[in-house]
Scaffold this active site. Sequence first.
Site, PDB file in Angstrom:
ATOM      1  N   ASP A 118       0.790  -1.247   0.000  1.00  0.00           N
ATOM      2  CA  ASP A 118       0.000   0.000   0.000  1.00  0.00           C
ATOM      3  C   ASP A 118       0.820   1.296   0.000  1.00  0.00           C
ATOM      4  O   ASP A 118       0.454   2.268   0.694  1.00  0.00           O
ATOM      5  CB  ASP A 118      -0.957   0.015   1.213  1.00  0.00           C
ATOM      6  CG  ASP A 118      -1.911  -1.166   1.220  1.00  0.00           C
ATOM      7  OD1 ASP A 118      -1.874  -1.964   0.280  1.00  0.00           O
ATOM      8  OD2 ASP A 118      -2.689  -1.284   2.185  1.00  0.00           O
TER       9      ASP A 118
ATOM     10  N   GLU B  80      -4.616  -0.768  -1.267  1.00  0.00           N
ATOM     11  CA  GLU B  80      -5.910  -0.835  -0.586  1.00  0.00           C
ATOM     12  C   GLU B  80      -6.888   0.068  -1.332  1.00  0.00           C
ATOM     13  O   GLU B  80      -6.549   1.219  -1.644  1.00  0.00           O
ATOM     14  CB  GLU B  80      -5.791  -0.370   0.878  1.00  0.00           C
ATOM     15  CG  GLU B  80      -7.130  -0.436   1.610  1.00  0.00           C
ATOM     16  CD  GLU B  80      -7.062  -0.017   3.073  1.00  0.00           C
ATOM     17  OE1 GLU B  80      -5.955   0.133   3.608  1.00  0.00           O
ATOM     18  OE2 GLU B  80      -8.141   0.167   3.668  1.00  0.00           O
TER      19      GLU B  80
ATOM     20  N   LYS C 289      -6.712  -4.809  -2.971  1.00  0.00           N
ATOM     21  CA  LYS C 289      -7.322  -5.459  -1.795  1.00  0.00           C
ATOM     22  C   LYS C 289      -8.332  -4.516  -1.138  1.00  0.00           C
ATOM     23  O   LYS C 289      -8.055  -3.343  -0.938  1.00  0.00           O
ATOM     24  CB  LYS C 289      -6.219  -5.874  -0.805  1.00  0.00           C
ATOM     25  CG  LYS C 289      -5.392  -4.721  -0.246  1.00  0.00           C
ATOM     26  CD  LYS C 289      -4.202  -5.283   0.518  1.00  0.00           C
ATOM     27  CE  LYS C 289      -3.435  -4.272   1.311  1.00  0.00           C
ATOM     28  NZ  LYS C 289      -4.162  -3.539   2.346  1.00  0.00           N
TER      29      LYS C 289
ATOM     30  N   LYS D 224      -7.584  -4.657   5.019  1.00  0.00           N
ATOM     31  CA  LYS D 224      -6.265  -4.281   5.515  1.00  0.00           C
ATOM     32  C   LYS D 224      -5.244  -5.377   5.192  1.00  0.00           C
ATOM     33  O   LYS D 224      -4.109  -5.102   4.838  1.00  0.00           O
ATOM     34  CB  LYS D 224      -6.315  -4.024   7.031  1.00  0.00           C
ATOM     35  CG  LYS D 224      -7.318  -2.934   7.445  1.00  0.00           C
ATOM     36  CD  LYS D 224      -7.092  -1.616   6.741  1.00  0.00           C
ATOM     37  CE  LYS D 224      -8.076  -0.539   7.210  1.00  0.00           C
ATOM     38  NZ  LYS D 224      -8.040   0.655   6.354  1.00  0.00           N
TER      39      LYS D 224
ATOM     40  N   VAL E 109       3.249   0.310   4.235  1.00  0.00           N
ATOM     41  CA  VAL E 109       2.566   1.106   5.261  1.00  0.00           C
ATOM     42  C   VAL E 109       1.130   0.618   5.437  1.00  0.00           C
ATOM     43  O   VAL E 109       0.554   0.056   4.513  1.00  0.00           O
ATOM     44  CB  VAL E 109       2.566   2.600   4.875  1.00  0.00           C
ATOM     45  CG1 VAL E 109       3.986   3.122   4.785  1.00  0.00           C
ATOM     46  CG2 VAL E 109       1.839   2.863   3.552  1.00  0.00           C
ATOM     47  N   THR E 110       0.561   0.890   6.637  1.00  0.00           N
ATOM     48  CA  THR E 110       1.267   1.328   7.813  1.00  0.00           C
ATOM     49  C   THR E 110       1.638   0.100   8.633  1.00  0.00           C
ATOM     50  O   THR E 110       0.967  -0.928   8.562  1.00  0.00           O
ATOM     51  CB  THR E 110       0.396   2.291   8.679  1.00  0.00           C
ATOM     52  OG1 THR E 110      -0.762   1.593   9.162  1.00  0.00           O
ATOM     53  CG2 THR E 110      -0.017   3.507   7.904  1.00  0.00           C
TER      54      THR E 110
ATOM     55  N   CYS F 260      -1.914  -2.297   7.919  1.00  0.00           N
ATOM     56  CA  CYS F 260      -1.896  -3.250   6.797  1.00  0.00           C
ATOM     57  C   CYS F 260      -0.673  -4.159   6.789  1.00  0.00           C
ATOM     58  O   CYS F 260      -0.760  -5.304   6.343  1.00  0.00           O
ATOM     59  CB  CYS F 260      -2.051  -2.503   5.482  1.00  0.00           C
ATOM     60  SG  CYS F 260      -3.710  -1.795   5.328  1.00  0.00           S
TER      61      CYS F 260
ATOM     62  N   GLN G 264       8.423 -13.101  21.317  1.00  0.00           N
ATOM     63  CA  GLN G 264       8.065 -14.492  21.604  1.00  0.00           C
ATOM     64  C   GLN G 264       8.699 -15.452  20.591  1.00  0.00           C
ATOM     65  O   GLN G 264       8.047 -16.358  20.067  1.00  0.00           O
ATOM     66  CB  GLN G 264       6.551 -14.665  21.604  1.00  0.00           C
ATOM     67  CG  GLN G 264       5.838 -13.746  22.607  1.00  0.00           C
ATOM     68  CD  GLN G 264       4.353 -14.029  22.665  1.00  0.00           C
ATOM     69  OE1 GLN G 264       3.944 -15.079  23.147  1.00  0.00           O
ATOM     70  NE2 GLN G 264       3.563 -13.092  22.180  1.00  0.00           N
TER      71      GLN G 264
HETATM   72  N1  TIU Z   1      -2.582   0.438   4.332  1.00  0.00           N
HETATM   73  C1  TIU Z   1      -3.019   0.712   5.549  1.00  0.00           C
HETATM   74  O1  TIU Z   1      -2.304   0.556   6.516  1.00  0.00           O
HETATM   75  N2  TIU Z   1      -4.296   1.254   5.656  1.00  0.00           N
HETATM   76  C2  TIU Z   1      -4.689   2.084   6.675  1.00  0.00           C
HETATM   77  O2  TIU Z   1      -5.855   2.506   6.711  1.00  0.00           O
HETATM   78  N3  TIU Z   1      -3.752   2.447   7.584  1.00  0.00           N
HETATM   79  C3  TIU Z   1      -3.866   3.338   8.605  1.00  0.00           C
HETATM   80  O3  TIU Z   1      -2.962   3.434   9.422  1.00  0.00           O
HETATM   81  N4  TIU Z   1      -4.953   4.096   8.676  1.00  0.00           N
END
Ligand code: TIU
Length: 271
Positions: free
Chosen positions: A75, A123, A180, A183, A208-209, A213, A253
Amino acid sequence: MPTCVGMTKEHNLARFLLLSPAEGSTAGSDRAYCPDPELLCASAGFIAYEAGMQIDAQPYPFAFIPSAAALVIIDMQRDFLEPGGFGAALGNDVARLRTAIEPTGRVLRACRDAGVMVVHTREGHRPDLADLAPAKKARGNLAVGIGDAGPMGRILVRGEEGHDIIPELAPAPGEPVVDKPGKGAFYATDLEAMLRSRGITQLLVCGVTTEVCVNTTVREANDRGFDCLVLEDCTGSYFPEFQAAGIAMIKAQGGIFGWVAPSDALLAALA
Ligand code: TIU
């Protein structure tokens, strides 16, 4: 590289030898029991080559098999990294994610040069929003949210400018782009089929993030039996504390969801 056996069999044998050392031995240094001597023989060169690919990672070294690995870039879209997109609509400082761009670019180029499979994800939703769950649309109670018009077109909608991958990391011809709606990159996509059909067992993860995701995708991949190496400097979060926690919980872990390494460690292995 031997040519007398299929790549998938080779991968599985190398993986078995590298990851399941006999008790008291160092990974890959002792010969484990192999039910197929011909295969063992044919794979000797392959294993010698592949056994050198140990990546310095946490919580312990990652036995990297380039031909069984895919780089998955999650993403890296304008909607998350540039002003006027979804990330900004949620009230975030999008500049915080941009530190991931340069190292991800270096990793992308190194993987392309080494012939490692590259997959990009985005996304987003169909223009008719038929795949947008009402719960996701409502989340955040936003004045301008998913599907609404913003400075880069309709937010998180396929085909719009904001939905595009940032130009610095644009996909090359032939590199799959997985669209997609969720997430996680495995939910409601053909990513798993694509990886399995190419004999991929390892994922090198950027994007990210970190806590949303990237984490969701790594957890989905882990449950499906993929080994994930997350390249820490190639990930980003709007929140420094979530960046730290998102990375920490992957490798905690004993590597409950996977491994973590700086991108330089992968670049050194590919050099
Ligand atoms: N790609 C992804 O992480 N989508 C999000 O909406 N991330 C946020 O941190 N909002």
